[in-house]
Design a protein around this motif. Structure first.
Motif, PDB file in Angstrom:
ATOM      1  N   ARG A 194      28.883  57.152   8.288  1.00 48.33           N
ATOM      2  CA  ARG A 194      29.805  56.034   8.511  1.00 48.33           C
ATOM      3  C   ARG A 194      29.023  54.744   8.772  1.00 48.33           C
ATOM      4  O   ARG A 194      29.392  53.685   8.265  1.00 48.33           O
ATOM      5  CB  ARG A 194      30.753  56.325   9.679  1.00 48.33           C
ATOM      6  N   ILE A 195      27.960  54.850   9.531  1.00 48.97           N
ATOM      7  CA  ILE A 195      27.155  53.658   9.820  1.00 48.97           C
ATOM      8  C   ILE A 195      26.494  53.156   8.544  1.00 48.97           C
ATOM      9  O   ILE A 195      26.467  51.957   8.270  1.00 48.97           O
ATOM     10  CB  ILE A 195      26.132  53.934  10.942  1.00 48.97           C
ATOM     11  N   LYS A 196      25.955  54.055   7.737  1.00 48.81           N
ATOM     12  CA  LYS A 196      25.295  53.639   6.501  1.00 48.81           C
ATOM     13  C   LYS A 196      26.259  52.971   5.535  1.00 48.81           C
ATOM     14  O   LYS A 196      25.867  52.123   4.742  1.00 48.81           O
ATOM     15  CB  LYS A 196      24.633  54.837   5.824  1.00 48.81           C
ATOM     16  N   GLU A 197      27.528  53.334   5.584  1.00 44.74           N
ATOM     17  CA  GLU A 197      28.529  52.778   4.676  1.00 44.74           C
ATOM     18  C   GLU A 197      29.273  51.588   5.267  1.00 44.74           C
ATOM     19  O   GLU A 197      30.038  50.927   4.567  1.00 44.74           O
ATOM     20  CB  GLU A 197      29.532  53.869   4.287  1.00 44.74           C
ATOM     21  N   ALA A 198      29.053  51.296   6.544  1.00 44.47           N
ATOM     22  CA  ALA A 198      29.779  50.214   7.221  1.00 44.47           C
ATOM     23  C   ALA A 198      29.377  48.854   6.665  1.00 44.47           C
ATOM     24  O   ALA A 198      28.227  48.640   6.268  1.00 44.47           O
ATOM     25  CB  ALA A 198      29.503  50.258   8.716  1.00 44.47           C
ATOM     26  N   PRO A 199      30.320  47.913   6.622  1.00 45.14           N
ATOM     27  CA  PRO A 199      29.973  46.558   6.182  1.00 45.14           C
ATOM     28  C   PRO A 199      29.030  45.885   7.195  1.00 45.14           C
ATOM     29  O   PRO A 199      28.976  46.268   8.368  1.00 45.14           O
ATOM     30  CB  PRO A 199      31.317  45.828   6.113  1.00 45.14           C
ATOM     31  N   ASN A 200      28.327  44.881   6.734  1.00 44.30           N
ATOM     32  CA  ASN A 200      27.347  44.196   7.577  1.00 44.30           C
ATOM     33  C   ASN A 200      27.945  43.664   8.875  1.00 44.30           C
ATOM     34  O   ASN A 200      27.330  43.761   9.938  1.00 44.30           O
ATOM     35  CB  ASN A 200      26.710  43.029   6.809  1.00 44.30           C
ATOM     36  N   GLU A 201      29.130  43.082   8.778  1.00 45.98           N
ATOM     37  CA  GLU A 201      29.763  42.495   9.955  1.00 45.98           C
ATOM     38  C   GLU A 201      30.053  43.567  11.014  1.00 45.98           C
ATOM     39  O   GLU A 201      29.865  43.341  12.204  1.00 45.98           O
ATOM     40  CB  GLU A 201      31.046  41.758   9.563  1.00 45.98           C
ATOM     41  N   ALA A 202      30.488  44.741  10.575  1.00 45.38           N
ATOM     42  CA  ALA A 202      30.762  45.833  11.513  1.00 45.38           C
ATOM     43  C   ALA A 202      29.462  46.326  12.154  1.00 45.38           C
ATOM     44  O   ALA A 202      29.430  46.635  13.360  1.00 45.38           O
ATOM     45  CB  ALA A 202      31.471  46.985  10.805  1.00 45.38           C
ATOM     46  N   LEU A 203      28.403  46.385  11.379  1.00 45.80           N
ATOM     47  CA  LEU A 203      27.112  46.806  11.933  1.00 45.80           C
ATOM     48  C   LEU A 203      26.620  45.816  12.977  1.00 45.80           C
ATOM     49  O   LEU A 203      26.043  46.215  14.000  1.00 45.80           O
ATOM     50  CB  LEU A 203      26.074  46.955  10.811  1.00 45.80           C
ATOM     51  N   LEU A 204      26.836  44.532  12.737  1.00 38.17           N
ATOM     52  CA  LEU A 204      26.406  43.531  13.703  1.00 38.17           C
ATOM     53  C   LEU A 204      27.165  43.677  15.024  1.00 38.17           C
ATOM     54  O   LEU A 204      26.577  43.578  16.098  1.00 38.17           O
ATOM     55  CB  LEU A 204      26.589  42.126  13.125  1.00 38.17           C
ATOM     56  N   VAL A 205      28.455  43.957  14.939  1.00 38.79           N
ATOM     57  CA  VAL A 205      29.256  44.171  16.145  1.00 38.79           C
ATOM     58  C   VAL A 205      28.784  45.431  16.875  1.00 38.79           C
ATOM     59  O   VAL A 205      28.640  45.442  18.099  1.00 38.79           O
ATOM     60  CB  VAL A 205      30.763  44.257  15.802  1.00 38.79           C
ATOM     61  N   LEU A 206      28.500  46.490  16.116  1.00 37.38           N
ATOM     62  CA  LEU A 206      27.989  47.715  16.740  1.00 37.38           C
ATOM     63  C   LEU A 206      26.661  47.455  17.436  1.00 37.38           C
ATOM     64  O   LEU A 206      26.418  47.929  18.543  1.00 37.38           O
ATOM     65  CB  LEU A 206      27.825  48.823  15.690  1.00 37.38           C
ATOM     66  N   PHE A 207      25.780  46.688  16.800  1.00 35.95           N
ATOM     67  CA  PHE A 207      24.508  46.341  17.425  1.00 35.95           C
ATOM     68  C   PHE A 207      24.738  45.570  18.716  1.00 35.95           C
ATOM     69  O   PHE A 207      24.103  45.826  19.736  1.00 35.95           O
ATOM     70  CB  PHE A 207      23.619  45.525  16.489  1.00 35.95           C
ATOM     71  N   ALA A 208      25.656  44.601  18.670  1.00 36.12           N
ATOM     72  CA  ALA A 208      25.946  43.790  19.851  1.00 36.12           C
ATOM     73  C   ALA A 208      26.428  44.658  21.003  1.00 36.12           C
ATOM     74  O   ALA A 208      26.230  44.324  22.173  1.00 36.12           O
ATOM     75  CB  ALA A 208      26.994  42.727  19.519  1.00 36.12           C
ATOM     76  N   ASN A 209      27.030  45.795  20.663  1.00 37.60           N
ATOM     77  CA  ASN A 209      27.499  46.730  21.684  1.00 37.60           C
ATOM     78  C   ASN A 209      26.452  47.782  22.038  1.00 37.60           C
ATOM     79  O   ASN A 209      26.767  48.782  22.681  1.00 37.60           O
ATOM     80  CB  ASN A 209      28.801  47.404  21.229  1.00 37.60           C
ATOM     81  N   GLY A 210      25.219  47.582  21.569  1.00 38.79           N
ATOM     82  CA  GLY A 210      24.116  48.441  21.985  1.00 38.79           C
ATOM     83  C   GLY A 210      23.782  49.598  21.067  1.00 38.79           C
ATOM     84  O   GLY A 210      23.107  50.538  21.496  1.00 38.79           O
ATOM     85  N   ASP A 211      24.199  49.571  19.817  1.00 38.43           N
ATOM     86  CA  ASP A 211      23.943  50.678  18.898  1.00 38.43           C
ATOM     87  C   ASP A 211      22.652  50.423  18.105  1.00 38.43           C
ATOM     88  O   ASP A 211      22.638  49.614  17.173  1.00 38.43           O
ATOM     89  CB  ASP A 211      25.118  50.840  17.936  1.00 38.43           C
ATOM     90  N   PRO A 212      21.556  51.105  18.437  1.00 40.26           N
ATOM     91  CA  PRO A 212      20.290  50.865  17.735  1.00 40.26           C
ATOM     92  C   PRO A 212      20.317  51.330  16.280  1.00 40.26           C
ATOM     93  O   PRO A 212      19.622  50.762  15.434  1.00 40.26           O
ATOM     94  CB  PRO A 212      19.269  51.653  18.548  1.00 40.26           C
ATOM     95  N   GLN A 213      21.108  52.354  15.955  1.00 42.69           N
ATOM     96  CA  GLN A 213      21.182  52.830  14.572  1.00 42.69           C
ATOM     97  C   GLN A 213      21.826  51.771  13.674  1.00 42.69           C
ATOM     98  O   GLN A 213      21.430  51.604  12.525  1.00 42.69           O
ATOM     99  CB  GLN A 213      21.963  54.143  14.488  1.00 42.69           C
ATOM    100  N   ALA A 214      22.784  51.049  14.216  1.00 47.03           N
ATOM    101  CA  ALA A 214      23.414  49.971  13.454  1.00 47.03           C
ATOM    102  C   ALA A 214      22.388  48.878  13.152  1.00 47.03           C
ATOM    103  O   ALA A 214      22.338  48.351  12.033  1.00 47.03           O
ATOM    104  CB  ALA A 214      24.598  49.394  14.222  1.00 47.03           C
ATOM    105  N   ALA A 215      21.552  48.557  14.141  1.00 50.78           N
ATOM    106  CA  ALA A 215      20.510  47.541  13.937  1.00 50.78           C
ATOM    107  C   ALA A 215      19.509  47.993  12.885  1.00 50.78           C
ATOM    108  O   ALA A 215      19.111  47.217  12.010  1.00 50.78           O
ATOM    109  CB  ALA A 215      19.799  47.256  15.253  1.00 50.78           C
ATOM    110  N   GLU A 216      19.123  49.243  12.940  1.00 54.13           N
ATOM    111  CA  GLU A 216      18.164  49.782  11.971  1.00 54.13           C
ATOM    112  C   GLU A 216      18.746  49.747  10.554  1.00 54.13           C
ATOM    113  O   GLU A 216      18.071  49.356   9.604  1.00 54.13           O
ATOM    114  CB  GLU A 216      17.793  51.217  12.351  1.00 54.13           C
TER     115      GLU A 216
END
Length: 194
Positions: free
Chosen positions: A7-29
């Protein structure tokens, strides 16, 4: 865990940025792996120096990470924002340096399927294009690179460069004309018959 990773690999960039902002290191990677090569290539095309392009890429990604907690979804695409940051950083570097970036620092990618003669010709073409791009005014170079190398649409380029679509079209047309004139005398040695 695999479902979440997929799900993370398929998520749009904007969603990954929000996940990163919430502390998700996999989203940042994932977001870094997706965007860093694109902006590195863009910075290299604007600067002509791999080392400077790496510095710009690192600075742009740091700015993105700092912006993440305040990101307002729907206002801009992450890629559009990032291309604009990269373009501004490159423009600042070019203005500070007042010099042409050395092409010798750039390595050429090796295509294992091509023979030595073809690789040499492709390297000569790439070098000639990079030199011709380096002679264009900053705004023309940026518009031409975004349109014809990054393959972005005029509307997205207009947003990145904070210009009207008509201004972008004019910059691209003038840039292409200047590139054509600059490369015209080299067509035979670069292996172009027309």
């Amino acid at each position: 865990m695999t479902d979440r990773s997929d799900r993370i690999k398929e998520a749009p960039n904007e969603a990954l940025l929000v996940l990163f902002a919430n502390g998700d290191p996999q989203a940042a990677e994932t977001l870094t792996g997706r965007l860093a090569p694109k902006i590195m290539a863009h910075a290299f095309r604007l600067l002509g120096s791999r080392a400077e392009a790496e510095d710009v890429t690192q600075e742009a990604m740091l700015r993105l990470w700092r912006q993440a907690p305040n990101w307002r979804q729907g206002e801009a695409q992450v890629t559009t924002w990032l291309y604009r940051v990269v373009a501004n950083l490159c423009t600042d570097r070019l203005r500070r340096s007042h010099r042409a970036a050395p092409l010798e620092a750039a390595g050429d990618p090796v295509d294992s399927g091509a023979g030595p003669a073809q690789r040499m010709q492709e390297a000569a073409r790439a070098k000639a294009l990079q030199m011709a791009l380096g002679q264009l005014p900053d705004r023309q170079r940026q518009a031409v690179v975004l349109r014809h190398i990054e393959e972005l649409g005029n509307a997205q380029i207009a947003e990145i460069m904070d210009l009207s679509i008509e201004a972008v079209e004019s910059l691209i047309a003038r840039g292409k004309k200047a590139l054509s004139a600059s490369l015209r005398n080299q067509s035979e040695e670069l292996g172009y018959s027309e």
